[in-house]
Design an enzyme around this catalytic site. Structure first.
Site, PDB file in Angstrom:
ATOM      1  N   ASP A  36       0.860  -1.184   0.000  1.00 25.57           N
ATOM      2  CA  ASP A  36       0.000   0.000   0.000  1.00 25.57           C
ATOM      3  C   ASP A  36       0.892   1.228   0.000  1.00 25.57           C
ATOM      4  OD1 ASP A  36      -2.197   1.995   0.713  1.00 25.57           O
ATOM      5  OD2 ASP A  36      -3.326   0.151   0.954  1.00 25.57           O
ATOM      6  N   ASP A  64       3.614   1.446  -4.930  1.00 26.27           N
ATOM      7  CA  ASP A  64       2.587   2.085  -5.743  1.00 26.27           C
ATOM      8  C   ASP A  64       2.332   1.159  -6.936  1.00 26.27           C
ATOM      9  OD1 ASP A  64       1.219   3.579  -7.642  1.00 26.27           O
ATOM     10  OD2 ASP A  64       2.252   5.447  -7.138  1.00 26.27           O
ATOM     11  N   ASN A  91      -5.979  -5.344  -5.596  1.00 27.70           N
ATOM     12  CA  ASN A  91      -7.119  -4.727  -4.917  1.00 27.70           C
ATOM     13  C   ASN A  91      -7.048  -3.203  -4.860  1.00 27.70           C
ATOM     14  OD1 ASN A  91      -9.489  -4.865  -2.956  1.00 27.70           O
ATOM     15  ND2 ASN A  91      -7.932  -3.796  -1.740  1.00 27.70           N
ATOM     16  N   TYR A 156     -14.685   5.402 -13.120  1.00 30.59           N
ATOM     17  CA  TYR A 156     -14.665   4.187 -12.294  1.00 30.59           C
ATOM     18  C   TYR A 156     -15.333   3.030 -13.043  1.00 30.59           C
ATOM     19  CZ  TYR A 156     -15.247   1.208  -8.181  1.00 30.59           C
ATOM     20  OH  TYR A 156     -15.206   0.158  -7.292  1.00 30.59           O
ATOM     21  N   LYS A 160     -13.258  -0.344 -14.135  1.00 28.69           N
ATOM     22  CA  LYS A 160     -13.649  -1.671 -13.640  1.00 28.69           C
ATOM     23  C   LYS A 160     -14.175  -2.552 -14.773  1.00 28.69           C
ATOM     24  CE  LYS A 160     -12.548  -1.140  -9.294  1.00 28.69           C
ATOM     25  NZ  LYS A 160     -11.387  -1.836  -8.735  1.00 28.69           N
ATOM     26  N   VAL A 189     -19.577  -1.312   0.034  1.00 31.23           N
ATOM     27  CA  VAL A 189     -18.954  -1.859   1.229  1.00 31.23           C
ATOM     28  C   VAL A 189     -18.568  -0.706   2.162  1.00 31.23           C
ATOM     29  CG1 VAL A 189     -17.144  -3.405   2.078  1.00 31.23           C
ATOM     30  CG2 VAL A 189     -17.972  -3.647  -0.273  1.00 31.23           C
TER      31      VAL A 189
HETATM   32  N1  LIG Z   1     -15.961   0.051  -1.029  1.00 26.29           N
HETATM   33  C1  LIG Z   1     -16.779  -0.277  -2.004  1.00 26.29           C
HETATM   34  O1  LIG Z   1     -17.981  -0.012  -1.928  1.00 26.29           O
HETATM   35  C2  LIG Z   1     -16.271  -0.996  -3.221  1.00 26.29           C
HETATM   36  C3  LIG Z   1     -17.199  -1.558  -4.109  1.00 26.29           C
HETATM   37  C4  LIG Z   1     -16.741  -2.242  -5.223  1.00 26.29           C
HETATM   38  C5  LIG Z   1     -15.394  -2.341  -5.465  1.00 26.29           C
HETATM   39  N2  LIG Z   1     -14.515  -1.751  -4.598  1.00 26.29           N
HETATM   40  C6  LIG Z   1     -13.104  -1.877  -4.909  1.00 26.29           C
HETATM   41  O2  LIG Z   1     -12.447  -2.541  -3.840  1.00 26.29           O
HETATM   42  C7  LIG Z   1     -11.099  -2.088  -3.742  1.00 26.29           C
HETATM   43  C8  LIG Z   1     -10.848  -1.626  -2.331  1.00 26.29           C
HETATM   44  O3  LIG Z   1     -11.826  -0.680  -2.022  1.00 26.29           O
HETATM   45  P1  LIG Z   1     -11.966   0.008  -0.589  1.00 26.29           P
HETATM   46  O4  LIG Z   1     -13.366   0.452  -0.504  1.00 26.29           O
HETATM   47  O5  LIG Z   1     -11.369  -0.840   0.456  1.00 26.29           O
HETATM   48  O6  LIG Z   1     -11.095   1.301  -0.912  1.00 26.29           O
HETATM   49  P2  LIG Z   1     -10.287   2.292   0.025  1.00 26.29           P
HETATM   50  O7  LIG Z   1     -10.205   3.546  -0.765  1.00 26.29           O
HETATM   51  O8  LIG Z   1     -10.875   2.326   1.371  1.00 26.29           O
HETATM   52  O9  LIG Z   1      -8.890   1.556   0.019  1.00 26.29           O
HETATM   53  C9  LIG Z   1      -8.139   1.465  -1.163  1.00 26.29           C
HETATM   54  C10 LIG Z   1      -6.702   1.206  -0.804  1.00 26.29           C
HETATM   55  O10 LIG Z   1      -5.914   1.283  -2.007  1.00 26.29           O
HETATM   56  C11 LIG Z   1      -4.727   2.004  -1.704  1.00 26.29           C
HETATM   57  N3  LIG Z   1      -4.162   2.611  -2.898  1.00 26.29           N
HETATM   58  C12 LIG Z   1      -4.657   3.655  -3.619  1.00 26.29           C
HETATM   59  N4  LIG Z   1      -3.825   3.945  -4.616  1.00 26.29           N
HETATM   60  C13 LIG Z   1      -2.792   3.084  -4.546  1.00 26.29           C
HETATM   61  C14 LIG Z   1      -1.627   2.868  -5.309  1.00 26.29           C
HETATM   62  N5  LIG Z   1      -1.344   3.644  -6.372  1.00 26.29           N
HETATM   63  N6  LIG Z   1      -0.777   1.884  -4.964  1.00 26.29           N
HETATM   64  C15 LIG Z   1      -1.045   1.093  -3.889  1.00 26.29           C
HETATM   65  N7  LIG Z   1      -2.138   1.240  -3.118  1.00 26.29           N
HETATM   66  C16 LIG Z   1      -3.003   2.219  -3.448  1.00 26.29           C
HETATM   67  C17 LIG Z   1      -5.193   3.052  -0.705  1.00 26.29           C
HETATM   68  O11 LIG Z   1      -4.107   3.609  -0.002  1.00 26.29           O
HETATM   69  C18 LIG Z   1      -6.139   2.248   0.170  1.00 26.29           C
HETATM   70  O12 LIG Z   1      -5.485   1.607   1.226  1.00 26.29           O
HETATM   71  C19 LIG Z   1     -10.956  -1.003  -4.791  1.00 26.29           C
HETATM   72  O13 LIG Z   1     -10.380  -1.542  -5.964  1.00 26.29           O
HETATM   73  C20 LIG Z   1     -12.377  -0.582  -5.047  1.00 26.29           C
HETATM   74  O14 LIG Z   1     -12.560  -0.013  -6.313  1.00 26.29           O
HETATM   75  C21 LIG Z   1     -14.913  -1.097  -3.486  1.00 26.29           C
END
Ligand SMILES: NC(=O)c1ccc[n+]([C@@H]2O[C@H](COP(=O)([O-])OP(=O)(O)OC[C@H]3O[C@@H](n4cnc5c(N)ncnc54)[C@H](O)[C@@H]3O)[C@@H](O)[C@H]2O)c1
Length: 249
Positions: A36, A64, A91, A156, A160, A189
């Site tokens: 992360d 990254d 992720n 987005y 996706k 989520v």
């Molecule tokens: N939360 C939701 O409702 C939801 C729904 C569908 C899909 N998703 C997907 O699930 C995944 C996680 O979502 P979340 O809600 O936990 O998101 P979040 O934003 O809470 O966490 C995302 C994480 O990715 C890290 N990140 C961002 N850019 C980065 C990079 N360049 N390199 C490394 N790490 C990086 C962030 O620091 C963070 O820890 C994402 O791909 C998101 O699109 C989330």
């Protein structure tokens, strides 16, 4: 212990869905490189996991996902510290700005870079390591927004949708190399990214979800455990929707 003797890289793992995946993988016996760009949260998560395990089963690495060189370091870390690499969870993600006209080129490029290019770079870096290990499995975090439109998440949805196609393309390309590639498509989520969801939008989402609520990250993680485990040995190219029925209406 469904992931016993497996070594995994999980990205975007400092909090939210990624942290839930890391905790679930650790409980199932995996060793982990936790990647992360949020160092404090990433280090705290890894410290808690190692304390509970009574051994160093997880390593935090700042990387990254948009940087190929960081990927190479993550693969090298997994192989040097844990002896091999079996699993990758792509992720990391960023949401981006809302509509077609609201989206700036900067926002478009950032979301495409992290969500889509980062997923491709991750697979590109890990495939040779999977071959060295005799096989592997990739689980890409997609979204139910790859399947349906919301009217407010242009880049987005686009990113996706790309992750879904990339998952299928890679699944077919690597099937004969004993490398499976699948995607999880979560609905809404309760993660830090959604903490500031406008109340009216949150209500709309809940109303449109047959199960009538937002998911907790721990309800999403088991899908990753299944797809990463040998229980899914005949599953590749699939998209496992975990969205409370949102896309069934
Ligand atoms: N939360 C939701 O409702 C939801 C729904 C569908 C899909 N998703 C997907 O699930 C995944 C996680 O979502 P979340 O809600 O936990 O998101 P979040 O934003 O809470 O966490 C995302 C994480 O990715 C890290 N990140 C961002 N850019 C980065 C990079 N360049 N390199 C490394 N790490 C990086 C962030 O620091 C963070 O820890 C994402 O791909 C998101 O699109 C989330």
């Amino acid at each position: 212990m469904r992931l016993k003797n497996k070594v995994a890289i999980v990205t975007g793992a400092a909090h939210g869905i990624g942290a839930a995946i890391v905790r679930a993988f650790a409980r199932e016996g995996a060793k982990l490189v936790v990647g992360d760009i949020l160092d404090d949260e990433g280090n705290a998560l890894v410290a808690a996991i190692n304390k509970e395990a009574g051994a160093e089963i997880a390593l935090y690495m700042r990387f990254d996902v948009t940087q190929a060189a960081h990927w190479d370091k993550a693969v090298a870390l997994a192989e040097s510290r844990f002896g091999k690499l079996d699993l990758l969870v792509n992720n990391a993600g960023v949401p981006g700005r809302p509509g077609v006209e609201d989206t700036t080129e900067e926002s478009w490029n950032r979301t495409m870079d992290v969500d889509l290019k980062g997923t491709w770079l991750g697979m590109k870096a890990c495939m040779p390591a999977f071959r060295r290990a005799g096989g592997g499995a990739v689980v890409n975090t997609c979204s139910n927004y790859a399947l349906v439109a919301s009217g407010r998440a242009t880049v987005y949805h686009s990113a996706k949708g790309g992750v879904l196609s990339l998952t299928r393309a890679a699944a077919v390309e690597y099937a004969r190399q004993k490398i499976r590639v699948n995607a999880v498509l979560p609905g809404v989520v309760a993660t830090p990214r959604n903490a500031s969801l406008p109340a009216d939008w949150a209500k709309t989402l809940i109303d449109q979800t047959p199960l009538g609520r937002i998911a907790q990250p721990d309800e999403i993680a088991p899908a990753y455990v299944f797809l990463a485990s040998d229980e899914a040995s005949f599953v590749t190219g699939t998209s496992l929707v975990v969205d409370g029925g949102y896309t069934s209406i």
